[in-house]
Design a protein around this motif. Structure first.
Motif, PDB file in Angstrom:
ATOM      1  N   ASN A  61     -30.853  -8.340  25.546  1.00  0.00           N
ATOM      2  CA  ASN A  61     -30.016  -7.702  24.523  1.00  0.00           C
ATOM      3  C   ASN A  61     -28.670  -8.398  24.382  1.00  0.00           C
ATOM      4  OD1 ASN A  61     -28.855  -6.954  26.908  1.00  0.00           O
ATOM      5  ND2 ASN A  61     -28.721  -4.774  26.425  1.00  0.00           N
ATOM      6  N   LEU A  62     -28.600  -9.652  24.844  1.00  0.00           N
ATOM      7  CA  LEU A  62     -27.387 -10.474  24.705  1.00  0.00           C
ATOM      8  C   LEU A  62     -26.170  -9.856  25.390  1.00  0.00           C
ATOM      9  CD1 LEU A  62     -27.767 -11.569  20.963  1.00  0.00           C
ATOM     10  CD2 LEU A  62     -28.691 -12.661  23.015  1.00  0.00           C
ATOM     11  N   ARG A  63     -26.413  -9.045  26.417  1.00  0.00           N
ATOM     12  CA  ARG A  63     -25.358  -8.394  27.216  1.00  0.00           C
ATOM     13  C   ARG A  63     -24.523  -7.417  26.381  1.00  0.00           C
ATOM     14  NH1 ARG A  63     -26.358  -8.322  32.258  1.00  0.00           N
ATOM     15  NH2 ARG A  63     -24.187  -8.367  32.913  1.00  0.00           N
ATOM     16  N   LEU A  64     -25.061  -6.950  25.279  1.00  0.00           N
ATOM     17  CA  LEU A  64     -24.317  -5.998  24.452  1.00  0.00           C
ATOM     18  C   LEU A  64     -24.160  -4.653  25.133  1.00  0.00           C
ATOM     19  CD1 LEU A  64     -25.688  -6.765  20.865  1.00  0.00           C
ATOM     20  CD2 LEU A  64     -23.617  -7.615  21.978  1.00  0.00           C
ATOM     21  N   ASP A  65     -25.021  -4.350  26.109  1.00  0.00           N
ATOM     22  CA  ASP A  65     -24.851  -3.113  26.868  1.00  0.00           C
ATOM     23  C   ASP A  65     -23.542  -3.136  27.645  1.00  0.00           C
ATOM     24  OD1 ASP A  65     -26.283  -5.191  28.357  1.00  0.00           O
ATOM     25  OD2 ASP A  65     -26.253  -3.773  30.022  1.00  0.00           O
ATOM     26  N   GLN A  66     -23.146  -4.321  28.124  1.00  0.00           N
ATOM     27  CA  GLN A  66     -21.862  -4.433  28.828  1.00  0.00           C
ATOM     28  C   GLN A  66     -20.690  -4.288  27.856  1.00  0.00           C
ATOM     29  OE1 GLN A  66     -21.581  -4.888  32.337  1.00  0.00           O
ATOM     30  NE2 GLN A  66     -23.737  -4.324  32.108  1.00  0.00           N
ATOM     31  N   GLY A  78     -23.045   1.150  16.641  1.00  0.00           N
ATOM     32  CA  GLY A  78     -23.619  -0.058  16.064  1.00  0.00           C
ATOM     33  C   GLY A  78     -24.140  -0.993  17.135  1.00  0.00           C
ATOM     34  N   LEU A  79     -23.416  -1.099  18.240  1.00  0.00           N
ATOM     35  CA  LEU A  79     -23.858  -1.944  19.357  1.00  0.00           C
ATOM     36  C   LEU A  79     -25.118  -1.378  20.003  1.00  0.00           C
ATOM     37  CD1 LEU A  79     -20.448  -2.857  21.052  1.00  0.00           C
ATOM     38  CD2 LEU A  79     -21.999  -4.411  19.864  1.00  0.00           C
ATOM     39  N   MET A  80     -25.233  -0.055  20.051  1.00  0.00           N
ATOM     40  CA  MET A  80     -26.452   0.565  20.578  1.00  0.00           C
ATOM     41  C   MET A  80     -27.659   0.130  19.755  1.00  0.00           C
ATOM     42  SD  MET A  80     -26.330   2.770  23.237  1.00  0.00           S
ATOM     43  CE  MET A  80     -27.535   4.043  22.878  1.00  0.00           C
ATOM     44  N   PHE A  81     -27.509   0.162  18.444  1.00  0.00           N
ATOM     45  CA  PHE A  81     -28.598  -0.232  17.550  1.00  0.00           C
ATOM     46  C   PHE A  81     -28.910  -1.723  17.699  1.00  0.00           C
ATOM     47  CE2 PHE A  81     -29.676  -2.111  13.390  1.00  0.00           C
ATOM     48  CZ  PHE A  81     -30.916  -1.525  13.187  1.00  0.00           C
ATOM     49  N   LEU A 123     -27.594   3.202  26.972  1.00  0.00           N
ATOM     50  CA  LEU A 123     -27.262   4.625  26.929  1.00  0.00           C
ATOM     51  C   LEU A 123     -26.324   4.997  28.071  1.00  0.00           C
ATOM     52  CD1 LEU A 123     -27.650   7.456  25.750  1.00  0.00           C
ATOM     53  CD2 LEU A 123     -29.724   7.682  27.154  1.00  0.00           C
ATOM     54  N   TYR A 124     -26.603   4.463  29.250  1.00  0.00           N
ATOM     55  CA  TYR A 124     -25.777   4.735  30.432  1.00  0.00           C
ATOM     56  C   TYR A 124     -24.333   4.295  30.182  1.00  0.00           C
ATOM     57  CZ  TYR A 124     -24.259   4.574  35.344  1.00  0.00           C
ATOM     58  OH  TYR A 124     -23.584   4.757  36.521  1.00  0.00           O
ATOM     59  N   ILE A 181     -31.758   9.614  21.911  1.00  0.00           N
ATOM     60  CA  ILE A 181     -30.828   8.816  21.100  1.00  0.00           C
ATOM     61  C   ILE A 181     -30.909   9.210  19.627  1.00  0.00           C
ATOM     62  CG2 ILE A 181     -30.382   6.471  20.242  1.00  0.00           C
ATOM     63  CD1 ILE A 181     -31.218   5.463  23.037  1.00  0.00           C
ATOM     64  N   LEU A 182     -32.122   9.391  19.136  1.00  0.00           N
ATOM     65  CA  LEU A 182     -32.301   9.772  17.734  1.00  0.00           C
ATOM     66  C   LEU A 182     -31.785  11.183  17.467  1.00  0.00           C
ATOM     67  CD1 LEU A 182     -35.871   8.301  17.108  1.00  0.00           C
ATOM     68  CD2 LEU A 182     -33.708   7.404  16.239  1.00  0.00           C
ATOM     69  N   LYS A 183     -32.067  12.092  18.396  1.00  0.00           N
ATOM     70  CA  LYS A 183     -31.660  13.483  18.216  1.00  0.00           C
ATOM     71  C   LYS A 183     -30.141  13.628  18.248  1.00  0.00           C
ATOM     72  CE  LYS A 183     -32.609  18.158  19.920  1.00  0.00           C
ATOM     73  NZ  LYS A 183     -33.339  18.976  20.922  1.00  0.00           N
ATOM     74  N   GLN A 184     -29.490  12.834  19.113  1.00  0.00           N
ATOM     75  CA  GLN A 184     -28.037  12.916  19.255  1.00  0.00           C
ATOM     76  C   GLN A 184     -27.299  11.974  18.302  1.00  0.00           C
ATOM     77  OE1 GLN A 184     -26.471  15.146  21.309  1.00  0.00           O
ATOM     78  NE2 GLN A 184     -28.530  15.940  21.748  1.00  0.00           N
ATOM     79  N   HIS A 185     -28.069  11.213  17.505  1.00  0.00           N
ATOM     80  CA  HIS A 185     -27.481  10.266  16.543  1.00  0.00           C
ATOM     81  C   HIS A 185     -26.556   9.254  17.228  1.00  0.00           C
ATOM     82  CE1 HIS A 185     -29.111  12.625  13.231  1.00  0.00           C
ATOM     83  NE2 HIS A 185     -28.604  13.726  13.794  1.00  0.00           N
ATOM     84  N   LEU A 186     -27.025   8.714  18.345  1.00  0.00           N
ATOM     85  CA  LEU A 186     -26.227   7.742  19.108  1.00  0.00           C
ATOM     86  C   LEU A 186     -26.517   6.310  18.651  1.00  0.00           C
ATOM     87  CD1 LEU A 186     -26.566   9.267  22.696  1.00  0.00           C
ATOM     88  CD2 LEU A 186     -24.832   9.727  20.952  1.00  0.00           C
ATOM     89  N   TYR A 187     -26.642   6.131  17.370  1.00  0.00           N
ATOM     90  CA  TYR A 187     -26.903   4.811  16.815  1.00  0.00           C
ATOM     91  C   TYR A 187     -26.334   4.757  15.408  1.00  0.00           C
ATOM     92  CZ  TYR A 187     -30.453   7.112  13.993  1.00  0.00           C
ATOM     93  OH  TYR A 187     -31.080   7.942  13.092  1.00  0.00           O
ATOM     94  N   GLN A 188     -26.150   3.533  14.953  1.00  0.00           N
ATOM     95  CA  GLN A 188     -25.674   3.333  13.583  1.00  0.00           C
ATOM     96  C   GLN A 188     -26.208   1.987  13.108  1.00  0.00           C
ATOM     97  OE1 GLN A 188     -21.438   3.699  13.123  1.00  0.00           O
ATOM     98  NE2 GLN A 188     -21.431   2.713  11.122  1.00  0.00           N
ATOM     99  N   PHE A 189     -26.840   1.971  11.963  1.00  0.00           N
ATOM    100  CA  PHE A 189     -27.392   0.726  11.440  1.00  0.00           C
ATOM    101  C   PHE A 189     -26.244  -0.221  11.098  1.00  0.00           C
ATOM    102  CE2 PHE A 189     -30.611   3.967  10.368  1.00  0.00           C
ATOM    103  CZ  PHE A 189     -31.695   3.426  11.048  1.00  0.00           C
ATOM    104  N   SER A 190     -26.150  -1.278  11.869  1.00  0.00           N
ATOM    105  CA  SER A 190     -25.019  -2.197  11.690  1.00  0.00           C
ATOM    106  C   SER A 190     -25.374  -3.565  12.235  1.00  0.00           C
ATOM    107  CB  SER A 190     -23.784  -1.653  12.410  1.00  0.00           C
ATOM    108  OG  SER A 190     -22.756  -2.615  12.440  1.00  0.00           O
ATOM    109  N   TRP A 191     -24.813  -4.600  11.628  1.00  0.00           N
ATOM    110  CA  TRP A 191     -24.979  -5.971  12.131  1.00  0.00           C
ATOM    111  C   TRP A 191     -23.635  -6.660  12.263  1.00  0.00           C
ATOM    112  CZ3 TRP A 191     -29.372  -6.884  14.295  1.00  0.00           C
ATOM    113  CH2 TRP A 191     -30.527  -6.239  13.823  1.00  0.00           C
ATOM    114  N   TYR A 192     -22.571  -5.873  12.297  1.00  0.00           N
ATOM    115  CA  TYR A 192     -21.238  -6.456  12.316  1.00  0.00           C
ATOM    116  C   TYR A 192     -20.554  -6.345  13.685  1.00  0.00           C
ATOM    117  CZ  TYR A 192     -21.956  -6.197   7.288  1.00  0.00           C
ATOM    118  OH  TYR A 192     -22.482  -6.332   6.023  1.00  0.00           O
ATOM    119  N   GLY A 193     -20.952  -5.349  14.461  1.00  0.00           N
ATOM    120  CA  GLY A 193     -20.288  -5.131  15.744  1.00  0.00           C
ATOM    121  C   GLY A 193     -20.393  -6.302  16.689  1.00  0.00           C
ATOM    122  N   VAL A 194     -21.548  -6.973  16.664  1.00  0.00           N
ATOM    123  CA  VAL A 194     -21.782  -8.066  17.610  1.00  0.00           C
ATOM    124  C   VAL A 194     -20.775  -9.200  17.439  1.00  0.00           C
ATOM    125  CG1 VAL A 194     -23.420  -9.268  16.101  1.00  0.00           C
ATOM    126  CG2 VAL A 194     -23.582  -9.540  18.579  1.00  0.00           C
TER     127      VAL A 194
END
Length: 391
Positions: A61-66, A78-81, A123-124, A181-194
């Motif tokens: 995931n290109l270390r985006l979790d960090q 956005g980074l989650m997505f 998520l963590y 994740i889906l239920k809590q809406h912990l995502y956002q469709f994005s390609w700019y955060g990276v």
């Protein structure tokens, strides 16, 4: 400082450490049962799968979790997505590559494990950045509990290998995490955060990849030159000895990084490292006097010869206990490049020792001596660099 303030100050470390300890205890208690439900061959294949998962998870995931730990709130979802999508694409691509080296069951286990690792870490870190320590602690325990329960229950219902049970547990946990994740809406469709966190891709990834590869190299060497039976022995011993090490690295290093951030004391780091190393020495020395019969009582009669593996690895694993204060000092002083350079040298030393042992030692199991020698070299080299910085 009052007890209340002290407890509040170290609440985060205490919760995370406790959850890791509970997870480690669950896994450790299950080992004697697992070694009777699955064969040595199963543990060998499982060890190789975990080794590959560990290495590839660092880059999937290109270390985006960090990046989630330091990202602005507006970028986190956005980074989650992006992290999940990159990981999924990575798994699809590598599945075709891995099929040339492993059978379908192992490829599925590896890809499921990679995607699960990156998903749960994302998520963590998202929750940890929002100071949801209780959630993070529960996530650690849930992970260990589900994996162990599935590995224990499935053989009672059907004929299954350890690799298959790992695949099922990974897929089940992926399903649970995605629902949350889906239920809590912990995502956002994005390609700019990276674009704002490219440094995690280009500076963090090489170090993490090298560290993971060096640690898991013995699995590849042993499986290729000795066989899955030997990997089975090695994986059990390695998992057992690393329980206290993993707990320590998750807590003690963080404590010392924070301490040395505003305290320029190489002597304190050196002294703490030496004390930790001396304190751990008697614990690892026990493995040289424990009789084989005790291991067979714990793991089962199929594991004859496992005491030799414990002795070989314990020879070097005690040296890791001098690492947290010394490496924390270098990290706090923004000298991580020293660790990276020493890691490259350690990897070269390990590979050379493997080659020499394979060429000149008849009993190939003694190739594993390359591990304790390289561990002692690496960890005491870090200690030397800290000691030298005092001058």
């Amino acid at each position: 400082m009052s007890i209340r303030k002290l407890a509040e100050k170290y609440k985060s470390i205490g919760l995370i450490s406790s959850s890791l300890l509970v997870g480690a205890i669950i896994t450790f208690i299950a080992l004697p049962f697992l070694t009777r439900l699955y064969s040595v061959q199963d543990f060998g294949e499982y060890g190789v799968v975990l080794a590959v998962v560990s290495v590839l998870s660092t880059i999937a995931n290109l270390r985006l979790d960090q990046a989630l730990l330091v990202a602005d709130d507006k970028h986190q979802k956005g980074l989650m997505f992006e992290s999940s999508v990159f990981s999924l694409i990575f798994c699809i691509i590598f599945a075709s590559i891995l099929s040339f080296f492993f059978d379908a069951q192992m490829v599925l286990a590896i890809c499921a494990g990679i995607f699960f690792n990156t998903l749960i870490q994302g998520l963590y870190n998202y929750k940890f950045s929002h100071e949801a320590e209780f959630f993070c602690a529960g996530l650690n325990i849930l992970r260990s509990l589900v994996v162990v329960l599935i590995q224990l229950i499935l053989p009672l219902m059907m004929s299954v290998t350890l690799v298959v049970s790992y695949s099922i547990s990974s897929l089940f946990l992926i399903f649970i995490l995605l629902i949350y994740i889906l239920k809590q809406h912990l995502y956002q469709f994005s390609w700019y955060g990276v674009k704002n966190y490219k440094d995690f891709i280009f500076s963090n990834t090489p170090h993490a990849l090298l560290n993971s590869f060096s640690h898991n190299l013995p699995y590849y060497i042993v499986s290729h030159f000795i066989g899955y039976q030997a990997v089975g022995f090695y994986s059990i011993v390695e998992r057992t000895l690393r329980v206290p090490i993993n707990l320590m690295s998750q807590t003690i290093r963080q404590f010392f990084i924070r301490k040395f951030k505003n305290q320029d004391s190489a002597y304190e780091a050196f002294k703490s490292s030496v004390i930790l190393s001396l304190v751990s020495l008697p614990f690892f020395a026990l493995f040289f006097i424990v009789p084989e019969s005790l291991y067979l009582f714990i793991f089962g009669q199929e594991w004859i010869g496992i005491s030799l593996y414990f002795k070989i690895l314990a020879l070097g694993y005690w040296a890791i206990f001098c690492n947290p204060p010394s490496s924390a000092f270098l990290i706090a002083k923004r000298k991580s490049s020293i660790l990276f350079n020493l890691q490259i040298i350690e990897l070269i030393v390990k590979i050379l020792l493997f080659i020499l042992a394979y060429q000149y030692i008849d009993h190939k199991i003694y190739m594993l001596l390359a591990i304790p020698i390289s561990l002692i070299f690496y960890n005491f080299s870090i200690l030397y660099m800290v000691w030298r910085s005092q001058k």
